[in-house]
Scaffold this motif. Structure first.
Motif, PDB file in Angstrom:
ATOM      1  N   TRP A 102       0.951  -1.200   0.064  1.00 61.27           N
ATOM      2  CA  TRP A 102       0.036  -0.072  -0.020  1.00 61.27           C
ATOM      3  C   TRP A 102       0.890   1.428   0.148  1.00 61.27           C
ATOM      4  CZ3 TRP A 102      -2.988  -2.485   4.592  1.00 61.27           C
ATOM      5  CH2 TRP A 102      -4.050  -3.230   4.160  1.00 61.27           C
ATOM      6  N   ARG A 103       2.147   1.129   0.529  1.00 54.76           N
ATOM      7  CA  ARG A 103       2.880   2.304   0.739  1.00 54.76           C
ATOM      8  C   ARG A 103       3.828   2.746  -0.497  1.00 54.76           C
ATOM      9  NH1 ARG A 103       4.649   1.912   6.943  1.00 54.76           N
ATOM     10  NH2 ARG A 103       2.652   2.761   7.720  1.00 54.76           N
ATOM     11  N   GLN A 104       3.875   1.687  -1.301  1.00 55.11           N
ATOM     12  CA  GLN A 104       4.764   1.847  -2.651  1.00 55.11           C
ATOM     13  C   GLN A 104       4.392   2.661  -3.611  1.00 55.11           C
ATOM     14  OE1 GLN A 104       7.568  -0.031  -3.675  1.00 55.11           O
ATOM     15  NE2 GLN A 104       7.530  -0.714  -1.577  1.00 55.11           N
ATOM     16  N   GLN A 105       5.257   3.518  -3.948  1.00 51.17           N
ATOM     17  CA  GLN A 105       5.258   4.719  -5.000  1.00 51.17           C
ATOM     18  C   GLN A 105       6.262   4.604  -6.072  1.00 51.17           C
ATOM     19  OE1 GLN A 105       4.820   8.676  -3.513  1.00 51.17           O
ATOM     20  NE2 GLN A 105       3.474   8.023  -1.613  1.00 51.17           N
ATOM     21  N   GLN A 106       6.068   5.106  -7.063  1.00 52.21           N
ATOM     22  CA  GLN A 106       7.103   5.171  -8.153  1.00 52.21           C
ATOM     23  C   GLN A 106       8.000   6.093  -7.583  1.00 52.21           C
ATOM     24  OE1 GLN A 106       6.144   6.513 -12.100  1.00 52.21           O
ATOM     25  NE2 GLN A 106       8.323   6.327 -12.595  1.00 52.21           N
ATOM     26  N   GLY A 107       7.870   7.260  -7.411  1.00 53.36           N
ATOM     27  CA  GLY A 107       8.617   8.230  -6.676  1.00 53.36           C
ATOM     28  C   GLY A 107       9.951   8.622  -7.730  1.00 53.36           C
ATOM     29  N   ASN A 108      11.202   8.462  -7.224  1.00 53.47           N
ATOM     30  CA  ASN A 108      12.170   8.724  -8.172  1.00 53.47           C
ATOM     31  C   ASN A 108      12.777   7.552  -8.763  1.00 53.47           C
ATOM     32  OD1 ASN A 108      13.527   7.477  -6.035  1.00 53.47           O
ATOM     33  ND2 ASN A 108      14.715   9.089  -5.493  1.00 53.47           N
ATOM     34  N   ARG A 109      12.075   6.325  -8.869  1.00 57.91           N
ATOM     35  CA  ARG A 109      12.547   5.245  -9.596  1.00 57.91           C
ATOM     36  C   ARG A 109      11.923   5.280 -11.242  1.00 57.91           C
ATOM     37  NH1 ARG A 109      10.555   0.811  -5.339  1.00 57.91           N
ATOM     38  NH2 ARG A 109       8.731   2.111  -5.592  1.00 57.91           N
ATOM     39  N   ASP A 110      12.536   4.347 -11.834  1.00 59.52           N
ATOM     40  CA  ASP A 110      11.941   4.106 -13.104  1.00 59.52           C
ATOM     41  C   ASP A 110      10.734   3.245 -12.858  1.00 59.52           C
ATOM     42  OD1 ASP A 110      12.973   1.367 -12.905  1.00 59.52           O
ATOM     43  OD2 ASP A 110      14.828   1.972 -14.037  1.00 59.52           O
ATOM     44  N   VAL A 111      10.014   3.030 -13.833  1.00 59.42           N
ATOM     45  CA  VAL A 111       8.526   2.105 -13.798  1.00 59.42           C
ATOM     46  C   VAL A 111       8.999   0.803 -13.529  1.00 59.42           C
ATOM     47  CG1 VAL A 111       6.954   1.295 -15.007  1.00 59.42           C
ATOM     48  CG2 VAL A 111       7.258   3.779 -15.172  1.00 59.42           C
ATOM     49  N   THR A 112      10.111   0.407 -13.861  1.00 64.97           N
ATOM     50  CA  THR A 112      10.343  -1.090 -14.163  1.00 64.97           C
ATOM     51  C   THR A 112      10.818  -1.459 -12.709  1.00 64.97           C
ATOM     52  OG1 THR A 112      11.293  -1.025 -16.458  1.00 64.97           O
ATOM     53  CG2 THR A 112      12.171  -3.002 -14.949  1.00 64.97           C
ATOM     54  N   SER A 113      11.602  -0.604 -11.681  1.00 65.09           N
ATOM     55  CA  SER A 113      11.905  -0.877 -10.609  1.00 65.09           C
ATOM     56  C   SER A 113      10.896  -0.907  -9.664  1.00 65.09           C
ATOM     57  CB  SER A 113      12.834   0.127  -9.967  1.00 65.09           C
ATOM     58  OG  SER A 113      14.235   0.334 -10.759  1.00 65.09           O
ATOM     59  N   TYR A 114       9.994   0.137 -10.059  1.00 61.05           N
ATOM     60  CA  TYR A 114       8.573   0.231  -9.074  1.00 61.05           C
ATOM     61  C   TYR A 114       7.552  -1.147  -9.364  1.00 61.05           C
ATOM     62  CZ  TYR A 114       3.726   1.657  -8.394  1.00 61.05           C
ATOM     63  OH  TYR A 114       2.487   1.873  -8.161  1.00 61.05           O
ATOM     64  N   TYR A 115       7.578  -1.621 -10.537  1.00 66.34           N
ATOM     65  CA  TYR A 115       6.790  -2.486 -10.880  1.00 66.34           C
ATOM     66  C   TYR A 115       7.501  -3.924 -10.260  1.00 66.34           C
ATOM     67  CZ  TYR A 115       4.737  -6.497 -13.666  1.00 66.34           C
ATOM     68  OH  TYR A 115       4.269  -7.546 -14.222  1.00 66.34           O
ATOM     69  N   ASN A 116       8.938  -4.100 -10.412  1.00 70.08           N
ATOM     70  CA  ASN A 116       9.476  -5.135  -9.905  1.00 70.08           C
ATOM     71  C   ASN A 116       9.208  -5.358  -8.436  1.00 70.08           C
ATOM     72  OD1 ASN A 116      10.188  -6.340 -12.269  1.00 70.08           O
ATOM     73  ND2 ASN A 116      12.119  -5.221 -12.257  1.00 70.08           N
ATOM     74  N   GLU A 117       9.345  -4.151  -7.623  1.00 71.61           N
ATOM     75  CA  GLU A 117       9.348  -4.266  -6.182  1.00 71.61           C
ATOM     76  C   GLU A 117       7.746  -4.730  -5.829  1.00 71.61           C
ATOM     77  OE1 GLU A 117      10.031  -3.876  -2.286  1.00 71.61           O
ATOM     78  OE2 GLU A 117      11.364  -3.785  -3.838  1.00 71.61           O
ATOM     79  N   LEU A 118       6.799  -4.030  -6.492  1.00 80.29           N
ATOM     80  CA  LEU A 118       5.224  -4.667  -6.253  1.00 80.29           C
ATOM     81  C   LEU A 118       5.135  -6.051  -6.736  1.00 80.29           C
ATOM     82  CD1 LEU A 118       3.163  -1.707  -7.737  1.00 80.29           C
ATOM     83  CD2 LEU A 118       3.381  -2.565  -5.221  1.00 80.29           C
ATOM     84  N   LEU A 119       5.876  -6.573  -7.779  1.00 81.60           N
ATOM     85  CA  LEU A 119       5.790  -7.952  -8.235  1.00 81.60           C
ATOM     86  C   LEU A 119       6.106  -8.846  -7.019  1.00 81.60           C
ATOM     87  CD1 LEU A 119       4.454  -9.214 -10.513  1.00 81.60           C
ATOM     88  CD2 LEU A 119       6.767  -9.242 -11.515  1.00 81.60           C
ATOM     89  N   THR A 120       7.561  -8.409  -6.520  1.00 78.99           N
ATOM     90  CA  THR A 120       8.020  -9.251  -5.396  1.00 78.99           C
ATOM     91  C   THR A 120       7.028  -9.276  -4.265  1.00 78.99           C
ATOM     92  OG1 THR A 120      10.132  -8.446  -6.345  1.00 78.99           O
ATOM     93  CG2 THR A 120       9.986  -9.358  -3.820  1.00 78.99           C
ATOM     94  N   ILE A 121       6.368  -8.417  -3.624  1.00 81.46           N
ATOM     95  CA  ILE A 121       5.562  -8.163  -2.698  1.00 81.46           C
ATOM     96  C   ILE A 121       4.554  -9.236  -3.081  1.00 81.46           C
ATOM     97  CG2 ILE A 121       4.138  -6.674  -1.197  1.00 81.46           C
ATOM     98  CD1 ILE A 121       6.087  -4.599  -1.759  1.00 81.46           C
ATOM     99  N   TRP A 122       3.850  -8.934  -4.141  1.00 77.40           N
ATOM    100  CA  TRP A 122       2.616  -9.816  -4.775  1.00 77.40           C
ATOM    101  C   TRP A 122       2.932 -11.406  -4.740  1.00 77.40           C
ATOM    102  CZ3 TRP A 122       1.692  -5.961  -8.935  1.00 77.40           C
ATOM    103  CH2 TRP A 122       0.916  -4.863  -8.681  1.00 77.40           C
ATOM    104  N   GLN A 123       4.071 -11.708  -5.222  1.00 75.73           N
ATOM    105  CA  GLN A 123       4.460 -13.189  -5.107  1.00 75.73           C
ATOM    106  C   GLN A 123       4.696 -13.751  -3.753  1.00 75.73           C
ATOM    107  OE1 GLN A 123       7.996 -12.799  -7.652  1.00 75.73           O
ATOM    108  NE2 GLN A 123       6.994 -13.185  -9.428  1.00 75.73           N
ATOM    109  N   GLU A 124       5.114 -12.832  -2.733  1.00 72.48           N
ATOM    110  CA  GLU A 124       5.203 -13.325  -1.517  1.00 72.48           C
ATOM    111  C   GLU A 124       3.709 -13.403  -0.833  1.00 72.48           C
ATOM    112  OE1 GLU A 124       8.335 -11.586   1.279  1.00 72.48           O
ATOM    113  OE2 GLU A 124       9.112 -10.608  -0.407  1.00 72.48           O
ATOM    114  N   LEU A 125       2.884 -12.423  -1.244  1.00 70.12           N
ATOM    115  CA  LEU A 125       1.657 -12.500  -0.610  1.00 70.12           C
ATOM    116  C   LEU A 125       0.734 -13.778  -1.121  1.00 70.12           C
ATOM    117  CD1 LEU A 125       0.594  -8.721  -1.038  1.00 70.12           C
ATOM    118  CD2 LEU A 125       0.380 -10.338   1.085  1.00 70.12           C
ATOM    119  N   ASP A 126       1.110 -14.169  -2.490  1.00 68.14           N
ATOM    120  CA  ASP A 126       0.562 -15.273  -2.980  1.00 68.14           C
ATOM    121  C   ASP A 126       0.801 -16.688  -2.099  1.00 68.14           C
ATOM    122  OD1 ASP A 126      -0.488 -13.842  -4.998  1.00 68.14           O
ATOM    123  OD2 ASP A 126       1.069 -14.428  -6.555  1.00 68.14           O
ATOM    124  N   PHE A 127       1.957 -16.545  -1.540  1.00 70.07           N
ATOM    125  CA  PHE A 127       2.300 -17.686  -0.703  1.00 70.07           C
ATOM    126  C   PHE A 127       1.278 -18.022   0.536  1.00 70.07           C
ATOM    127  CE2 PHE A 127       6.618 -17.380  -2.248  1.00 70.07           C
ATOM    128  CZ  PHE A 127       6.934 -18.607  -2.703  1.00 70.07           C
TER     129      PHE A 127
END
Length: 181
Positions: A52-77
């Motif tokens: 919920w706290r993730q934001q793109q901020g000063n990162r590129d879209v790929t870094s932002y997306y990959n961070e969210l994807l990692t969190i979602w994969q952990e949630l899937d467990f």
């Protein structure tokens, strides 16, 4: 052989107590019972809060997306639901993906508002991967265009300085003294 593989894949201090269990299945079940986090609601809370706290901020879209994807994969467990029908499972997965699309799009930087609106206007809503791919392409295109504008600005400024016809102060001498500008 599987038992040895399981034991060797663990840190020695963790694997040692399970070395003398008779089967790989016994090792697996003992480790699962001892170390499983599936009922760890603190970890689940932490993962959701991070998402919920993730934001793109000063990162590129790929870094932002990959961070969210990692969190979602952990949630899937933590997903342990068993579905009575395949349709229920598919419907749940589609709703889950739509929710993830909304989370991803909601926290993009403002300069990507146009592509966000365009994507949300599509029917049916594209998949998360398609959404990410289009946002990434838009970001890359914007980067190229901004770089071109900056290069043109530098060329214009440089040529303006060259063509103004003024000579350096050292060329204006009056009695050996430089005239002030």
């Amino acid at each position: 052989m599987v038992t040895a593989w399981l034991i060797n894949s663990m840190e020695p201090a963790i694997g040692k107590p399970f070395m003398f269990l008779p089967t790989a299945s016994d090792v697996w079940e003992a480790v699962k019972e001892t170390y499983s986090d599936l009922e760890n609601y603190s970890q689940l809370y932490d993962l959701n809060t991070r998402m919920w706290r993730q934001q793109q901020g000063n990162r590129d879209v790929t870094s932002y997306y990959n961070e969210l994807l990692t969190i979602w994969q952990e949630l899937d467990f933590f997903e342990t639901d068993e579905w009575e029908s395949k349709n229920d499972c598919c419907r749940y997965r589609k709703n889950l993906e739509h929710g993830r699309v909304f989370v991803f799009l909601a926290r993009l930087n403002k300069e990507l508002d146009e592509v966000r609106g365009r994507l949300l206007g599509r029917k049916p809503l594209p998949s998360l991967r398609e959404i990410f791919s289009e946002v990434r392409r838009e970001e890359a295109q914007r980067h190229v265009m901004l770089q071109r504008v900056a290069e043109q600005r530098v060329e214009t400024e440089g040529s303006a300085l060259i063509s103004n016809g003024k000579k350096p102060a050292s060329d204006y001498r009056d009695g050996g003294k430089q005239k002030p500008w």
